[in-house]
Design a protein around this motif. Sequence first.
Motif, short mmCIF file in Angstrom:
data_model
loop_
_atom_site.label_atom_id
_atom_site.label_comp_id
_atom_site.label_asym_id
_atom_site.label_seq_id
_atom_site.Cartn_x
_atom_site.Cartn_y
_atom_site.Cartn_z
N GLU A 48 1.56 -1.17 7.54
CA GLU A 48 0.88 -0.58 7.32
C GLU A 48 -0.16 0.15 6.18
O GLU A 48 -1.22 0.03 6.69
CB GLU A 48 1.56 1.26 7.74
CG GLU A 48 2.29 1.49 9.35
CD GLU A 48 1.67 1.49 10.31
OE1 GLU A 48 0.14 1.54 10.09
OE2 GLU A 48 1.62 0.81 11.06
N LEU A 49 0.38 -0.02 4.92
CA LEU A 49 -0.18 -0.06 4.36
C LEU A 49 -0.41 -0.88 3.13
O LEU A 49 0.60 -2.05 2.45
CB LEU A 49 0.79 1.61 3.09
CG LEU A 49 0.65 2.91 3.85
CD1 LEU A 49 1.52 2.70 2.60
CD2 LEU A 49 -1.09 2.99 3.80
N GLN A 50 -1.52 -1.64 2.58
CA GLN A 50 -2.02 -2.61 1.94
C GLN A 50 -1.91 -2.40 0.29
O GLN A 50 -0.91 -3.53 -0.65
CB GLN A 50 -3.70 -3.20 2.73
CG GLN A 50 -3.96 -4.33 1.50
CD GLN A 50 -5.15 -4.60 2.10
OE1 GLN A 50 -5.95 -4.23 2.43
NE2 GLN A 50 -5.37 -5.91 1.04
N ASN A 51 -1.95 -1.31 -0.21
CA ASN A 51 -1.35 -0.55 -1.55
C ASN A 51 -1.00 0.55 -1.63
O ASN A 51 -1.36 2.05 -2.08
CB ASN A 51 -2.82 -1.20 -2.18
CG ASN A 51 -2.73 -0.54 -3.90
OD1 ASN A 51 -1.71 -0.28 -4.19
ND2 ASN A 51 -3.50 -1.35 -4.31
N PRO A 52 -0.15 0.32 -1.43
CA PRO A 52 0.93 1.87 -1.65
C PRO A 52 0.21 2.68 -2.92
O PRO A 52 0.62 4.43 -2.73
CB PRO A 52 2.19 2.05 -1.10
CG PRO A 52 2.37 -0.15 -1.90
CD PRO A 52 1.42 -0.50 -1.70
N GLN A 53 0.02 1.97 -3.70
CA GLN A 53 0.77 2.69 -5.37
C GLN A 53 -0.49 3.46 -5.19
O GLN A 53 -1.23 5.02 -5.64
CB GLN A 53 0.86 1.56 -6.45
CG GLN A 53 1.53 1.37 -6.44
CD GLN A 53 1.86 0.16 -5.57
OE1 GLN A 53 1.19 -0.63 -5.27
NE2 GLN A 53 3.27 -0.41 -5.68
N GLU A 54 -2.70 3.51 -4.27
CA GLU A 54 -3.65 3.99 -4.01
C GLU A 54 -3.25 5.11 -3.31
O GLU A 54 -4.17 6.23 -3.59
CB GLU A 54 -4.17 2.65 -4.36
CG GLU A 54 -4.75 1.52 -5.93
CD GLU A 54 -6.40 0.85 -5.16
OE1 GLU A 54 -6.11 0.84 -3.62
OE2 GLU A 54 -6.54 0.18 -5.64
N GLN A 55 -2.69 4.78 -2.67
CA GLN A 55 -2.43 5.68 -1.92
C GLN A 55 -1.70 6.93 -2.06
O GLN A 55 -2.06 8.09 -1.97
CB GLN A 55 -1.62 5.40 -0.31
CG GLN A 55 -1.49 6.24 0.57
CD GLN A 55 -2.61 6.41 1.43
OE1 GLN A 55 -3.65 5.91 1.42
NE2 GLN A 55 -2.79 7.30 2.67
N ILE A 56 -0.32 6.42 -2.54
CA ILE A 56 -0.13 7.68 -3.14
C ILE A 56 -0.55 8.44 -4.57
O ILE A 56 -0.54 9.78 -4.32
CB ILE A 56 1.64 7.46 -3.94
CG1 ILE A 56 2.65 6.70 -2.92
CG2 ILE A 56 2.62 8.24 -5.06
CD1 ILE A 56 4.16 5.73 -3.95
N GLN A 57 -1.32 7.81 -5.25
CA GLN A 57 -2.11 8.15 -6.65
C GLN A 57 -3.30 9.02 -5.43
O GLN A 57 -3.16 10.46 -6.30
CB GLN A 57 -2.88 7.32 -7.30
CG GLN A 57 -3.16 7.85 -8.09
CD GLN A 57 -3.86 6.59 -9.52
OE1 GLN A 57 -3.32 5.16 -8.81
NE2 GLN A 57 -4.57 7.20 -10.81
N ALA A 58 -3.80 8.65 -4.62
CA ALA A 58 -5.04 9.80 -4.28
C ALA A 58 -4.58 11.17 -3.43
O ALA A 58 -4.66 11.65 -3.93
CB ALA A 58 -5.63 8.81 -2.65
N TYR A 59 -2.88 11.24 -3.35
CA TYR A 59 -2.37 12.27 -2.46
C TYR A 59 -1.73 13.17 -3.47
O TYR A 59 -2.11 14.43 -3.75
CB TYR A 59 -1.06 11.78 -1.13
CG TYR A 59 -1.67 11.62 0.02
CD1 TYR A 59 -2.46 12.31 0.73
CD2 TYR A 59 -1.73 10.31 0.28
CE1 TYR A 59 -2.59 12.86 1.81
CE2 TYR A 59 -2.44 10.39 2.00
CZ TYR A 59 -2.52 10.50 2.53
OH TYR A 59 -2.81 10.75 4.16
N VAL A 60 -1.17 12.22 -4.88
CA VAL A 60 -0.79 13.50 -5.74
C VAL A 60 -2.29 13.93 -6.63
O VAL A 60 -2.28 15.29 -6.70
CB VAL A 60 -0.34 12.47 -7.05
CG1 VAL A 60 -0.60 13.11 -8.73
CG2 VAL A 60 0.68 12.09 -6.91
N PHE A 61 -3.70 13.03 -6.47
CA PHE A 61 -4.74 13.68 -6.79
C PHE A 61 -5.14 14.97 -5.88
O PHE A 61 -5.79 16.37 -6.79
CB PHE A 61 -5.78 12.57 -6.96
CG PHE A 61 -5.72 12.15 -8.53
CD1 PHE A 61 -4.62 12.13 -9.41
CD2 PHE A 61 -6.77 10.32 -8.03
CE1 PHE A 61 -4.64 11.15 -10.35
CE2 PHE A 61 -6.58 9.32 -9.08
CZ PHE A 61 -5.55 10.16 -10.52
#
Length: 292
Positions: free
Chosen positions: A91-104
């Motif tokens: 499902e996710l190609q880059n989970p770190q960027e996804q997590i960072q976006a939700y934190v922002f």
Amino acid sequence: MGNTFCFFCGCVEQSSVGVVEQWGRFHRLAQPGFQFFNPFAGECLAGILSTRIASLDVKIETKTKDNVFVQLLCSIQYRVVKENADDAFYELQNPQEQIQAYVFDVARAIVPKMSLDDLFEQKGEVAKAVLDELEKVMGEYGYSIEHILMVDIIPDPSVRRAMNEINAAQRMLLASEFKGEAEKLLLVKKAEAEAESKYLGGVGVARQRQAITDGLRENILEFSNKVEGTSAKEVMDLIMITQYFDTIRDLGNSSKNTTIFIPHGPGHVRDIGEQIRNGMMEASCAQVTDIE
């Protein structure tokens, strides 16, 4: 040792999970240990995911309710859910960027509603809000958010200096209040000590005068009884003249001599006695007047 594989078999290490595909489609999860693959049936190992807890540090710059720009340092600890490793893999190609976006997104929605002081006091509430949002979103992709730590809150340098100056001024004010109370207490104790000292000094002088009076009375009575024909007035004059000469002798023997001019002669003895007696009578009259 790591994960080792060949065309027909492989070994998945502990805290890892393998994703096996069949003819390019997800087929099954390979658990830790030795695994066989059937290449003739189209099976192959597509990839390996670690199920260990990973940490992601995120730096967020935002503004508080009182228009102070701050930087928030968050540490997100997450891991792949072993049972849903296929979702995490596909499902996710880059989970770190996804997590960072939700934190922002969550932090910039909550922090502007707080003042700087509230942010420092309720940083745990901010971390909890981010955790709730990430658990809801990332759970759908096979990730579990274990912890979110609000590591640090860094205001603008000018604001930090102002906060330190305010804190220093408050502490100086508190120190001044304590110092003033201490000085006040010292002055009160000093005044009480002086009052007590003067009271005791007055008691001592009164006792001294009483002792002198008792001594003079005894001397007068004793002299009158032993020498017939003398009156109390004559004995009192003799004692006064004796004390007068003792005073002159003490002045002459003093180490800090000062020139004192006193009218003195054979004819002045009676005058001196009258002056001393008149002075004592005036003092007695003044005391009686004060009492009345």
